[in-house]
Design a protein around this motif. Structure first.
Motif, PDB file in Angstrom:
ATOM      1  N   THR A  98       0.853  -1.181   0.000  1.00  0.00           N
ATOM      2  CA  THR A  98       0.000   0.000   0.000  1.00  0.00           C
ATOM      3  C   THR A  98       0.889   1.230   0.000  1.00  0.00           C
ATOM      4  N   LEU A  99       0.390   2.317  -0.547  1.00  0.00           N
ATOM      5  CA  LEU A  99       1.149   3.560  -0.635  1.00  0.00           C
ATOM      6  C   LEU A  99       0.289   4.731  -0.204  1.00  0.00           C
ATOM      7  N   SER A 100       0.933   5.770   0.264  1.00  0.00           N
ATOM      8  CA  SER A 100       0.262   7.026   0.564  1.00  0.00           C
ATOM      9  C   SER A 100       0.579   8.003  -0.567  1.00  0.00           C
ATOM     10  N   LEU A 101      -0.444   8.702  -1.062  1.00  0.00           N
ATOM     11  CA  LEU A 101      -0.259   9.645  -2.162  1.00  0.00           C
ATOM     12  C   LEU A 101      -0.555  11.062  -1.691  1.00  0.00           C
ATOM     13  N   THR A 102       0.085  12.029  -2.341  1.00  0.00           N
ATOM     14  CA  THR A 102      -0.256  13.428  -2.115  1.00  0.00           C
ATOM     15  C   THR A 102      -1.430  13.770  -3.029  1.00  0.00           C
ATOM     16  N   HIS A 103      -2.029  14.937  -2.807  1.00  0.00           N
ATOM     17  CA  HIS A 103      -3.137  15.360  -3.665  1.00  0.00           C
ATOM     18  C   HIS A 103      -2.657  15.582  -5.099  1.00  0.00           C
ATOM     19  N   SER A 104      -1.441  16.087  -5.272  1.00  0.00           N
ATOM     20  CA  SER A 104      -0.885  16.278  -6.620  1.00  0.00           C
ATOM     21  C   SER A 104      -0.684  14.940  -7.323  1.00  0.00           C
ATOM     22  N   GLN A 105      -0.209  13.953  -6.593  1.00  0.00           N
ATOM     23  CA  GLN A 105      -0.040  12.618  -7.173  1.00  0.00           C
ATOM     24  C   GLN A 105      -1.387  12.014  -7.536  1.00  0.00           C
ATOM     25  N   LEU A 106      -2.402  12.203  -6.701  1.00  0.00           N
ATOM     26  CA  LEU A 106      -3.746  11.714  -7.011  1.00  0.00           C
ATOM     27  C   LEU A 106      -4.270  12.357  -8.289  1.00  0.00           C
ATOM     28  N   ASN A 107      -4.113  13.660  -8.429  1.00  0.00           N
ATOM     29  CA  ASN A 107      -4.570  14.353  -9.638  1.00  0.00           C
ATOM     30  C   ASN A 107      -3.892  13.794 -10.879  1.00  0.00           C
ATOM     31  N   ALA A 108      -2.591  13.526 -10.804  1.00  0.00           N
ATOM     32  CA  ALA A 108      -1.869  12.959 -11.944  1.00  0.00           C
ATOM     33  C   ALA A 108      -2.341  11.537 -12.229  1.00  0.00           C
ATOM     34  N   LEU A 109      -2.516  10.735 -11.190  1.00  0.00           N
ATOM     35  CA  LEU A 109      -2.965   9.347 -11.349  1.00  0.00           C
ATOM     36  C   LEU A 109      -4.323   9.278 -12.029  1.00  0.00           C
ATOM     37  N   VAL A 110      -5.256  10.099 -11.602  1.00  0.00           N
ATOM     38  CA  VAL A 110      -6.608  10.099 -12.165  1.00  0.00           C
ATOM     39  C   VAL A 110      -6.581  10.440 -13.657  1.00  0.00           C
ATOM     40  N   LEU A 111      -5.630  11.260 -14.073  1.00  0.00           N
ATOM     41  CA  LEU A 111      -5.500  11.610 -15.485  1.00  0.00           C
ATOM     42  C   LEU A 111      -4.733  10.566 -16.293  1.00  0.00           C
ATOM     43  N   GLY A 112      -4.181   9.564 -15.616  1.00  0.00           N
ATOM     44  CA  GLY A 112      -3.418   8.530 -16.307  1.00  0.00           C
ATOM     45  C   GLY A 112      -1.963   8.906 -16.508  1.00  0.00           C
ATOM     46  N   LEU A 113      -1.482   9.905 -15.789  1.00  0.00           N
ATOM     47  CA  LEU A 113      -0.095  10.368 -15.913  1.00  0.00           C
ATOM     48  C   LEU A 113       0.809   9.622 -14.939  1.00  0.00           C
ATOM     49  N   PRO A 114       2.134   9.637 -15.159  1.00  0.00           N
ATOM     50  CA  PRO A 114       3.060   8.961 -14.243  1.00  0.00           C
ATOM     51  C   PRO A 114       3.173   9.722 -12.918  1.00  0.00           C
ATOM     52  N   TRP A 115       2.328   9.417 -11.982  1.00  0.00           N
ATOM     53  CA  TRP A 115       2.213  10.130 -10.713  1.00  0.00           C
ATOM     54  C   TRP A 115       3.446   9.986  -9.832  1.00  0.00           C
ATOM     55  N   GLN A 116       4.278   8.952 -10.052  1.00  0.00           N
ATOM     56  CA  GLN A 116       5.465   8.752  -9.230  1.00  0.00           C
ATOM     57  C   GLN A 116       6.474   9.885  -9.411  1.00  0.00           C
ATOM     58  N   ARG A 117       6.371  10.621 -10.512  1.00  0.00           N
ATOM     59  CA  ARG A 117       7.321  11.698 -10.801  1.00  0.00           C
ATOM     60  C   ARG A 117       6.884  13.044 -10.256  1.00  0.00           C
ATOM     61  N   VAL A 118       5.704  13.115  -9.660  1.00  0.00           N
ATOM     62  CA  VAL A 118       5.165  14.372  -9.151  1.00  0.00           C
ATOM     63  C   VAL A 118       5.708  14.620  -7.741  1.00  0.00           C
ATOM     64  N   GLY A 119       6.051  15.863  -7.459  1.00  0.00           N
ATOM     65  CA  GLY A 119       6.535  16.223  -6.122  1.00  0.00           C
ATOM     66  C   GLY A 119       8.011  15.953  -5.958  1.00  0.00           C
ATOM     67  N   GLU A 120       8.394  15.550  -4.757  1.00  0.00           N
ATOM     68  CA  GLU A 120       9.800  15.328  -4.430  1.00  0.00           C
ATOM     69  C   GLU A 120      10.448  14.223  -5.266  1.00  0.00           C
ATOM     70  N   ALA A 121       9.652  13.242  -5.685  1.00  0.00           N
ATOM     71  CA  ALA A 121      10.195  12.134  -6.472  1.00  0.00           C
ATOM     72  C   ALA A 121      10.704  12.590  -7.835  1.00  0.00           C
ATOM     73  N   GLY A 122      10.177  13.704  -8.343  1.00  0.00           N
ATOM     74  CA  GLY A 122      10.584  14.191  -9.658  1.00  0.00           C
ATOM     75  C   GLY A 122      11.641  15.273  -9.620  1.00  0.00           C
ATOM     76  N   VAL A 123      12.157  15.585  -8.435  1.00  0.00           N
ATOM     77  CA  VAL A 123      13.147  16.644  -8.300  1.00  0.00           C
ATOM     78  C   VAL A 123      14.521  16.118  -8.721  1.00  0.00           C
ATOM     79  N   ILE A 124      15.207  16.895  -9.548  1.00  0.00           N
ATOM     80  CA  ILE A 124      16.568  16.551  -9.952  1.00  0.00           C
ATOM     81  C   ILE A 124      17.513  17.448  -9.187  1.00  0.00           C
ATOM     82  N   LYS A 125      18.482  16.855  -8.505  1.00  0.00           N
ATOM     83  CA  LYS A 125      19.441  17.616  -7.715  1.00  0.00           C
ATOM     84  C   LYS A 125      20.844  17.365  -8.235  1.00  0.00           C
ATOM     85  N   VAL A 126      21.669  18.388  -8.158  1.00  0.00           N
ATOM     86  CA  VAL A 126      23.071  18.248  -8.536  1.00  0.00           C
ATOM     87  C   VAL A 126      23.790  17.596  -7.356  1.00  0.00           C
ATOM     88  N   VAL A 127      24.548  16.557  -7.648  1.00  0.00           N
ATOM     89  CA  VAL A 127      25.253  15.829  -6.591  1.00  0.00           C
ATOM     90  C   VAL A 127      26.715  16.187  -6.597  1.00  0.00           C
TER      91      VAL A 127
END
Length: 127
Positions: A98-127
């Motif tokens: 089971t997973l917990s989703l944010t409201h932004s991830q829910l909105n993306a999921l309902v549209l059929g978009l890759p919700w895993q990339r929304v929010g912190e998961a989609g942030v690219i940081k320089v290492v």
């Protein structure tokens, strides 16, 4: 006339959102039979999550992941709704957890978009 109707629908949408407050969204990876009604979906929520908490939403998909059901406990009763994609399918995890989703991830999921990339998961940081 059309503008007035559109405004009335917008006002109705705002009132419905005020009635159905969702504080947390939970996703179950195990498929649900889409013939399930409110009682069967509620039984699955209790089985998978342990309890149905007020103002929490619970998401389930069918095996093909082209249909989704959302069960919401509004504090006084249950709301059950279904969404179907005519083409393609929802991006749904298959690991049985089971997973917990944010409201932004829910909105993306309902549209059929890759919700895993929304929010912190989609942030690219320089290492």
């Amino acid at each position: 006339m059309a503008g007035q109707c559109r405004n009335e629908l917008r006002d109705l949408d705002t009132r419905v959102a005020a009635v159905i407050r969702v504080e947390a969204v939970w996703l179950a990876c195990e498929p649900l039979d889409m013939r399930s009604g409110t009682e069967s979906a509620l039984a699955r929520v209790v089985k998978v999550f342990g309890e149905a908490r007020p103002h929490h939403a619970y998401l389930f998909a069918n095996r093909r992941a082209n249909r989704m059901k959302l069960l919401v406990h509004d504090g006084m009763g249950m709301w059950l709704t279904e969404r179907r994609l005519n083409i393609g399918n929802f991006v749904w995890p298959r690991d049985g957890s089971t997973l917990s989703l944010t409201h932004s991830q829910l909105n993306a999921l309902v549209l059929g978009l890759p919700w895993q990339r929304v929010g912190e998961a989609g942030v690219i940081k320089v290492v």
